[in-house]
Design a protein around this motif. Structure first.
Motif, PDB file in Angstrom:
ATOM      1  N   ILE A  13       0.850  -1.205   0.000  1.00 12.86           N
ATOM      2  CA  ILE A  13       0.000   0.000   0.000  1.00 12.86           C
ATOM      3  C   ILE A  13       0.881   1.249   0.000  1.00 12.86           C
ATOM      4  O   ILE A  13       0.625   2.218  -0.719  1.00 12.86           O
ATOM      5  N   PHE A  14       1.947   1.210   0.782  1.00 12.73           N
ATOM      6  CA  PHE A  14       2.879   2.344   0.842  1.00 12.73           C
ATOM      7  C   PHE A  14       3.439   2.629  -0.558  1.00 12.73           C
ATOM      8  O   PHE A  14       3.436   3.763  -1.038  1.00 12.73           O
ATOM      9  N   LEU A  15       3.901   1.571  -1.226  1.00 16.02           N
ATOM     10  CA  LEU A  15       4.509   1.771  -2.549  1.00 16.02           C
ATOM     11  C   LEU A  15       3.461   2.210  -3.578  1.00 16.02           C
ATOM     12  O   LEU A  15       3.765   2.953  -4.507  1.00 16.02           O
ATOM     13  N   PHE A  67      17.697  21.031   0.646  1.00  9.25           N
ATOM     14  CA  PHE A  67      17.131  20.293   1.767  1.00  9.25           C
ATOM     15  C   PHE A  67      16.167  19.239   1.240  1.00  9.25           C
ATOM     16  O   PHE A  67      15.261  19.542   0.466  1.00  9.25           O
ATOM     17  N   TYR A  68      16.385  17.992   1.673  1.00  2.88           N
ATOM     18  CA  TYR A  68      15.465  16.909   1.324  1.00  2.88           C
ATOM     19  C   TYR A  68      14.594  16.642   2.551  1.00  2.88           C
ATOM     20  O   TYR A  68      15.069  16.076   3.530  1.00  2.88           O
ATOM     21  N   PRO A  69      13.333  17.067   2.536  1.00  3.49           N
ATOM     22  CA  PRO A  69      12.541  16.966   3.772  1.00  3.49           C
ATOM     23  C   PRO A  69      11.963  15.579   4.041  1.00  3.49           C
ATOM     24  O   PRO A  69      11.717  15.228   5.190  1.00  3.49           O
ATOM     25  N   CYS A 123       8.772  12.712   3.437  1.00 10.79           N
ATOM     26  CA  CYS A 123       7.308  12.874   3.439  1.00 10.79           C
ATOM     27  C   CYS A 123       6.729  13.315   4.776  1.00 10.79           C
ATOM     28  O   CYS A 123       5.656  13.900   4.825  1.00 10.79           O
ATOM     29  N   THR A 124       7.403  13.009   5.880  1.00 10.96           N
ATOM     30  CA  THR A 124       6.758  13.259   7.175  1.00 10.96           C
ATOM     31  C   THR A 124       6.829  14.723   7.614  1.00 10.96           C
ATOM     32  O   THR A 124       6.040  15.141   8.448  1.00 10.96           O
ATOM     33  N   LEU A 125       7.766  15.486   7.076  1.00  9.81           N
ATOM     34  CA  LEU A 125       7.966  16.831   7.629  1.00  9.81           C
ATOM     35  C   LEU A 125       6.818  17.799   7.346  1.00  9.81           C
ATOM     36  O   LEU A 125       6.710  18.838   7.985  1.00  9.81           O
ATOM     37  N   THR A 164      11.040  13.389  -4.518  1.00 10.04           N
ATOM     38  CA  THR A 164      10.031  12.337  -4.330  1.00 10.04           C
ATOM     39  C   THR A 164      10.472  11.420  -3.191  1.00 10.04           C
ATOM     40  O   THR A 164      11.632  11.464  -2.768  1.00 10.04           O
ATOM     41  N   CYS A 165       9.563  10.602  -2.735  1.00  7.63           N
ATOM     42  CA  CYS A 165       9.812   9.728  -1.581  1.00  7.63           C
ATOM     43  C   CYS A 165      11.018   8.815  -1.818  1.00  7.63           C
ATOM     44  O   CYS A 165      11.248   8.342  -2.936  1.00  7.63           O
ATOM     45  N   CYS A 166      11.755   8.566  -0.749  1.00  6.08           N
ATOM     46  CA  CYS A 166      12.937   7.697  -0.847  1.00  6.08           C
ATOM     47  C   CYS A 166      12.560   6.214  -0.808  1.00  6.08           C
ATOM     48  O   CYS A 166      13.419   5.359  -0.958  1.00  6.08           O
ATOM     49  N   GLY A 167      11.287   5.925  -0.566  1.00 11.35           N
ATOM     50  CA  GLY A 167      10.858   4.516  -0.533  1.00 11.35           C
ATOM     51  C   GLY A 167      10.852   3.910   0.855  1.00 11.35           C
ATOM     52  O   GLY A 167      10.236   2.877   1.090  1.00 11.35           O
ATOM     53  N   ALA A 168      11.584   4.547   1.778  1.00  8.04           N
ATOM     54  CA  ALA A 168      11.626   4.120   3.181  1.00  8.04           C
ATOM     55  C   ALA A 168      11.793   2.606   3.323  1.00  8.04           C
ATOM     56  O   ALA A 168      12.389   1.951   2.478  1.00  8.04           O
ATOM     57  N   SER A 216      16.033  10.403   9.607  1.00  7.94           N
ATOM     58  CA  SER A 216      17.070   9.359   9.654  1.00  7.94           C
ATOM     59  C   SER A 216      16.806   8.249   8.650  1.00  7.94           C
ATOM     60  O   SER A 216      17.743   7.662   8.099  1.00  7.94           O
ATOM     61  N   ALA A 217      15.520   7.951   8.412  1.00  5.88           N
ATOM     62  CA  ALA A 217      15.200   6.891   7.444  1.00  5.88           C
ATOM     63  C   ALA A 217      15.610   7.332   6.044  1.00  5.88           C
ATOM     64  O   ALA A 217      16.223   6.570   5.287  1.00  5.88           O
ATOM     65  N   CYS A 218      15.278   8.571   5.696  1.00  5.17           N
ATOM     66  CA  CYS A 218      15.662   9.081   4.369  1.00  5.17           C
ATOM     67  C   CYS A 218      17.184   9.123   4.259  1.00  5.17           C
ATOM     68  O   CYS A 218      17.759   8.742   3.235  1.00  5.17           O
ATOM     69  N   PRO A 239      12.201  11.861  12.693  1.00  9.74           N
ATOM     70  CA  PRO A 239      10.747  12.024  12.831  1.00  9.74           C
ATOM     71  C   PRO A 239      10.026  10.739  13.218  1.00  9.74           C
ATOM     72  O   PRO A 239       9.020  10.777  13.928  1.00  9.74           O
ATOM     73  N   PHE A 240      10.554   9.598  12.775  1.00  7.94           N
ATOM     74  CA  PHE A 240       9.889   8.334  13.120  1.00  7.94           C
ATOM     75  C   PHE A 240      10.081   8.010  14.596  1.00  7.94           C
ATOM     76  O   PHE A 240       9.168   7.551  15.265  1.00  7.94           O
ATOM     77  N   CYS A 241      11.304   8.245  15.098  1.00  9.08           N
ATOM     78  CA  CYS A 241      11.565   7.990  16.522  1.00  9.08           C
ATOM     79  C   CYS A 241      10.698   8.916  17.376  1.00  9.08           C
ATOM     80  O   CYS A 241      10.113   8.494  18.372  1.00  9.08           O
TER      81      CYS A 241
HETATM   82  S1  SF4 Z   1      11.485   7.688   4.675  1.00  7.41           S
HETATM   83 FE1  SF4 Z   1      11.696   9.596   4.121  1.00  7.41          FE
HETATM   84  S2  SF4 Z   1      10.868  10.166   2.042  1.00  7.41           S
HETATM   85 FE2  SF4 Z   1      10.445   8.274   2.597  1.00  7.41          FE
HETATM   86  S3  SF4 Z   1       8.365   8.014   3.491  1.00  7.41           S
HETATM   87 FE3  SF4 Z   1       9.630   8.571   5.141  1.00  7.41          FE
HETATM   88  S4  SF4 Z   1       9.872  10.430   5.160  1.00  7.41           S
HETATM   89 FE4  SF4 Z   1       9.064   9.747   2.991  1.00  7.41          FE
END
Ligand code: SF4
Ligand code: SF4
Ligand code: SF4
Length: 475
Positions: free
Chosen positions: A122-124, A190-192, A194-196, A225-229, A263-265, A409-411
């Motif tokens: 679903i994420f992808l 700056f690469y933000p 998706c969560t920012l 665009t999203c890094c795919g996480a 950190s994930a990105c 942001p995830f932590c």
């Molecule tokens: S890991 Fe980074 S770019 Fe990817 S969903 Fe999260 S915030 Fe989006």
């Protein structure tokens, strides 16, 4: 030839096949594993796994295809990379886990955690449709898939109320070449992630405030665009490289370095850049994204860039955070990037502590600063994520921390959410606010609650803001 000899030969051929296939797909030399057990010792998920990582590797060496591909181990792997950076034979074990998951699905084995496969798909799908992920859309689609449309409705409402969910997400997929090629050269983009603009909006807001206060000019990477996480590398190796590579290619065209807050990105971009050092991989991914890749873009973590300004923060702070005891939480992804050095120390980083000291607060010594909080499981298995967060929070309490500070942001979300959820489940009082490092630095530099969105967390931060006093160093 005796029956036993024929059997031995068959086993050898089979084992060579499986081993070769996994090594070819992952690029990792699984044959090097000599069962030292270090991977299993540090793995936070080992109690859920049918086979420890080293047992799985032994089965691969023996060619036990069925046992390997039907194991639940790679479905319970949270991709924390603890094993990968501790393996004395330099095997990126977490990456092999991804390979096994991909092969297992391809060969039709039933996933041990079907909800994990569903979530990643679903994420992808969200990335494919919009280029970026809207957390609201992701959760709505996942709930529908589970046939629980109102799951986590109370949490969703609370996040909306706190302005931490975006109703109308910005889309990231530009038309071919639009915008980015015509832009002037930039020193740092700056690469933000998706969560920012959504659950980590306080991060973006406090970051903007701190940049402005320090006079640092940074522009958002156009058309990112999203890094795919986790989802991309959980299911599809090349997609996991192509998504970050597209962003690296845009920065390359602009002649710009890339600053990353999430950190994930950061981890996905760094891992991809490392993988692109292999000419065949670079060629394949470059063709897939239809852009040249030269691997020269410098990827910087927010902590590195803020640290460069620590002396100024120390000199120009106008609020005293004296006596505020801060536990710095790096999480697992920022420092543990296989084969990539650069962070000050993988197991005992101190970059954030130096910023905390510059801001005038006290950094407590504690042993959980790089433990995994299980963020990649917070939707897939609430029970597991809550357990992992509880251990970290308990450790912070025992070390008498007043506040946890993180750059991920995830932590931040996970540790904040865990306290809120536990308080609703069993009435436990949420006790430790979880701030972004930019909020703490911003507070010291004189930012208000509103400037830094300090009141938007699930665990209130009043006990911090009421303790801060102006210092004599007023501007
Ligand atoms: S890991 Fe980074 S770019 Fe990817 S969903 Fe999260 S915030 Fe989006
Ligand atoms: S740490 Fe490496 S060598 Fe040791 S058991 Fe695990 S995979 Fe094998
Ligand atoms: S990446 Fe983390 S969860 Fe996965 S096997 Fe390694 S240590 Fe265990």
């Amino acid at each position: 030839m005796t029956g036993a000899q024929a059997g031995d030969r068959q086993l050898t051929v089979q084992s060579a096949d499986l081993l070769k296939e996994i090594e070819a797909h992952s690029g990792e030399l699984v044959r090097r594993c000599f069962q030292c057990d270090r991977c299993a010792t540090g793995c936070p998920m080992v109690s859920y796994m049918q086979h420890t990582p080293n047992e799985l590797f032994r089965l691969i060496q023996l060619g036990a295809r069925e046992a390997v591909l039907s194991s639940n181990a790679f479905w319970f792997c949270v991709s924390c990379y603890t094993c990968s950076v501790r393996c004395p034979n330099d095997i990126d074990i977490a990456h092999v886990m991804d390979t096994l998951r991909e092969l297992s699905l391809r060969e039709g084995f039933a996933p041990a955690l079907p909800q994990a496969r569903d979530f990643h798909q679903i994420f992808l799908g969200c990335v494919r449709r919009g280029g970026r992920v809207s957390e609201l859309e992701l959760m709505a689609r996942y709930n529908l898939k589970l046939k629980k449309p109102f799951a986590r409705a109370a949490l969703g409402w609370e996040l909306l109320r706190k302005r931490r969910l975006e109703l109308w997400p910005r889309r990231g997929r530009p038309k071919a070449g639009e915008g980015e090629r015509s832009r002037r050269s930039l020193v740092m983009c700056f690469y933000p992630g998706c969560t920012l603009s959504s659950s980590a909006r306080p991060y973006q807001r406090s970051l903007d405030w701190v940049w402005e206060r320090l006079g640092i000019e940074i522009e958002e990477l156009p058309g990112w665009t999203c890094c795919g996480a986790t989802s991309a590398h959980a299911l599809n190796r090349d997609l996991a490289y192509a998504l970050p590579a597209r962003n690296l290619a845009i920065a390359q065209e602009l002649g710009s370095d890339l600053l990353v807050a999430c950190s994930a990105c950061y981890s996905r971009l760094k891992i991809t850049q490392k993988a692109l050092e292999n000419p065949q991989t670079r060629e394949r991914i470059s063709r897939a994204i239809e852009r040249p890749l030269d691997g020269r873009v410098q990827i910087k973590n927010i902590l590195e860039v803020l640290s460069e300004h620590a002396p100024r923060i120390q000199k120009e702070k106008i609020k005293a955070l004296e006596g505020l005891k801060v536990a710095c939480y790096y999480g697992c992804l920022a420092t543990r990037i296989p084969r990539v050095t650069g962070f000050d120390d993988r197991e005992h980083p101190t970059m954030m502590e130096r910023l905390v000291l510059a801001a005038g607060a006290t950094a407590v010594e504690w042993p959980a600063k790089t433990s995994c909080c299980g963020a990649s499981f917070s939707v897939i298995s609430e029970e597991i994520a809550l357990k992992m967060c509880s251990q970290i929070l308990e450790m912070a309490r025992r070390c008498r921390a007043d506040v946890l500070v993180t750059s991920c942001p995830f932590c931040q979300y996970n540790l904040d959410w865990a306290q809120w959820t536990l308080s609703r489940k069993d009435g436990r009082e949420p006790t430790i606010p979880v701030l972004f490092i930019t909020q703490l630095v911003g507070l010291a530099l004189g930012g208000s609650e509103k400037d830094l969105m300090l009141n938007s967390h699930l665990v209130g931060s009043e006990k911090i803001t009421c303790r801060t006093q102006p210092t004599v160093n007023t501007r």
